[in-house]
Design a protein around this motif. Structure first.
Motif, PDB file in Angstrom:
ATOM      1  N   VAL A 216     -37.999 -21.885-111.134  1.00  0.00           N
ATOM      2  CA  VAL A 216     -37.304 -22.038-110.043  1.00  0.00           C
ATOM      3  C   VAL A 216     -36.967 -23.318-109.562  1.00  0.00           C
ATOM      4  O   VAL A 216     -37.802 -24.337-109.300  1.00  0.00           O
ATOM      5  CB  VAL A 216     -37.814 -21.076-108.736  1.00  0.00           C
ATOM      6  N   SER A 217     -35.633 -23.651-109.245  1.00  0.00           N
ATOM      7  CA  SER A 217     -35.440 -25.086-108.973  1.00  0.00           C
ATOM      8  C   SER A 217     -34.434 -24.942-107.707  1.00  0.00           C
ATOM      9  O   SER A 217     -33.626 -23.949-107.828  1.00  0.00           O
ATOM     10  CB  SER A 217     -34.865 -25.953-109.979  1.00  0.00           C
ATOM     11  N   GLY A 218     -34.397 -25.749-106.896  1.00  0.00           N
ATOM     12  CA  GLY A 218     -33.337 -25.796-105.796  1.00  0.00           C
ATOM     13  C   GLY A 218     -34.048 -25.109-104.329  1.00  0.00           C
ATOM     14  O   GLY A 218     -33.138 -25.010-103.506  1.00  0.00           O
ATOM     15  N   ALA A 219     -35.133 -24.496-104.546  1.00  0.00           N
ATOM     16  CA  ALA A 219     -35.364 -24.067-103.118  1.00  0.00           C
ATOM     17  C   ALA A 219     -35.603 -24.800-102.207  1.00  0.00           C
ATOM     18  O   ALA A 219     -36.090 -25.954-102.510  1.00  0.00           O
ATOM     19  CB  ALA A 219     -36.821 -23.228-103.486  1.00  0.00           C
ATOM     20  N   GLY A 220     -34.890 -24.488-100.987  1.00  0.00           N
ATOM     21  CA  GLY A 220     -35.032 -25.438 -99.772  1.00  0.00           C
ATOM     22  C   GLY A 220     -33.696 -25.835 -99.824  1.00  0.00           C
ATOM     23  O   GLY A 220     -33.489 -26.781 -98.741  1.00  0.00           O
ATOM     24  N   THR A 221     -32.944 -25.691-100.568  1.00  0.00           N
ATOM     25  CA  THR A 221     -31.385 -26.235-100.705  1.00  0.00           C
ATOM     26  C   THR A 221     -30.619 -24.785-100.586  1.00  0.00           C
ATOM     27  O   THR A 221     -31.009 -23.554-100.790  1.00  0.00           O
ATOM     28  CB  THR A 221     -31.068 -27.038-102.138  1.00  0.00           C
TER      29      THR A 221
END
Length: 436
Positions: A216-221
């Motif tokens: 998972v990448s980009g969590a918080g965006t």
């Protein structure tokens, strides 16, 4: 039912440790359904909501084990919870279980992702607004699940597994973002979530899932990308500090006056609140592990204007508590609620304490009064109930808050933490459990 009695007028001084975040803990618990290996969560709060979800997970096949560090201060040390789901023994979550806590609906996605099918009760209504789950279901459909609704239950099937997809939410939804994330980690291919919620609890969930082997990448965006994997393993993860609890105790200290240091926390998570508190005349000093709140109760607070917004804006879960503070501010404050359509139910109860508040649609105008007077009040939901406790800290005489089982859903050892700083507060035990 238990009640909480507060004798107002005592200044607060001391230290309050902040517990693990309820809103993160319950989604992390649901993630345990995605693997047959143990998921060990530390800094877990001891709450009614985590107990409710633990019961549901046990019915589904999870072995839930809780432990405390015997050498640690029980008020400051979070609990450790081990969750092991070697086999899903049931894909059925009944209404009697789901109705006790809305967030338990989020077991649907992990069950479908791991076993290809599930039958989960719709969560029903909510006292602070409709909060429909249509975005949750549309996300699962986009991932290839067949969704049928019948007699208040959701039947979801994906016998060949979920398939990655691009999902753009029409508006920001924390619950739908988390649910889609929980389902997509085991989907085949890539999933992209657009207009995703940016709350710190979502980043915390993604961090835990990545420790389990997710990508998972980009969590918080606003854009989260998930590369599906075939299986997840076990992990050990510490639950993020509860920013809503931190903000609540910050407002309690400001209401009562004195000096209180909040520890085991991340002060940047309440920047929007801190800015408004400073504007109102409250001292806010950041530290590496928390924040110190100072206020001379003899100095009149200043009225300010706040509007609730998704993170990083002013949290709707702190709106009721901030309104309690503004009841004693000089001038007229304006509180706009943009997240939930029915989140001013605390207003009549604050009025029983002498507050002057007028509600028009999604706006509340708060005209500051010289003093509040203690009275019997009734809790209507989790955050509203703690706003009454905050008001009671400054009210003359005794305030009794009834139906405090709402408080126990989201605040760990509230009376202990406040009384350790000098608050005159006690729990009055009632007879039996509430009928929810």
């Amino acid at each position: 039912m238990d009640r909480i009695a507060i004798t107002g007028g005592a200044r607060l001084a001391g230290r309050i440790p902040i517990s693990g975040a309820k809103n993160s803990a319950i989604k992390l618990m649901a993630a345990s359904l995605l693997t047959e290996e143990p998921l060990i969560l530390t800094n877990m709060p001891r709450l009614a909501d985590t107990r409710f979800l633990g019961r549901l997970l046990t019915r589904l096949g999870t072995v839930v084990e809780e432990s405390d560090d015997p050498s640690a201060d029980v008020v400051t040390a979070g609990q450790t919870m081990s969750l092991t789901t070697r086999e899903i023994v049931s894909g059925f979550a009944s209404y009697d279980l789901v109705r006790q806590m809305r967030a338990s609906f989020n077991v649907l996605g992990p069950l479908v992702a791991r076993t290809g099918q599930a039958k989960v009760s719709l969560p029903g209504g909510c006292t602070i607004g409709a909060r429909p789950v249509d975005l949750h279901l549309k996300a699962l459909e986009a991932l290839g699940a067949r969704i049928d609704l019948h007699e208040g239950y959701v039947y979801a099937q994906a016998p060949r597994g979920l398939i990655g997809a691009e999902i753009e939410f029409p508006f920001v939804s924390v619950g739908a973002t988390e649910h889609a994330l929980l389902a997509a980690v085991l989907a085949q291919g890539t999933t992209v979530l657009k207009n995703a919620a940016q709350e710190p609890e979502i980043a915390d969930l993604a961090e835990c899932l990545n420790k389990m082997g997710a990508k998972v990448s980009g969590a918080g965006t606003p854009t989260i990308t998930i590369e599906g994997v075939s299986r997840l393993g076990g992990a050990r993860h510490a639950v993020i500090a509860d920013r809503i609890e931190m903000g609540t105790y910050a407002l309690a200290a400001a209401m009562a006056g004195g000096e209180v240091r909040l520890t085991h926390a991340r002060p940047e998570l309440i920047d929007a609140l801190s800015a408004k508190m400073i504007e109102a005349g409250v001292g806010v000093t950041r530290h590496d592990d928390g924040v110190t709140i100072t206020r001379d109760p003899a100095a009149r607070l200043k009225a300010v204007e706040v509007t609730t917004d998704p993170y990083p804006g002013f949290a709707t879960d702190l709106q009721a508590q901030f309104m309690a503070l503004m009841t004693l501010a000089e001038g007229e404050s304006l509180v706009r609620e943009t997240i939930f359509e029915n989140r001013f139910m605390h207003v009549p109860e604050l009025g029983r304490l002498g507050a002057d508040i007028a509600v028009h649609g999604g706006e509340a105008r708060v005209r500051g009064v010289d003093a509040l007077e203690g009275a019997q009040v009734m809790a209507t939901d989790l955050r509203a109930s703690v706003s009454l406790v905050i008001a009671g800290l400054a009210a003359r005489g005794e305030t009794t808050v009834n139906r405090v089982y709402h408080l126990d859903r989201g605040f760990e050892r509230l009376e202990e933490k406040l009384s350790a700083c000098g608050a005159v507060i006690r729990r009055i035990k009632g007879d039996g459990e509430p009928d929810e």
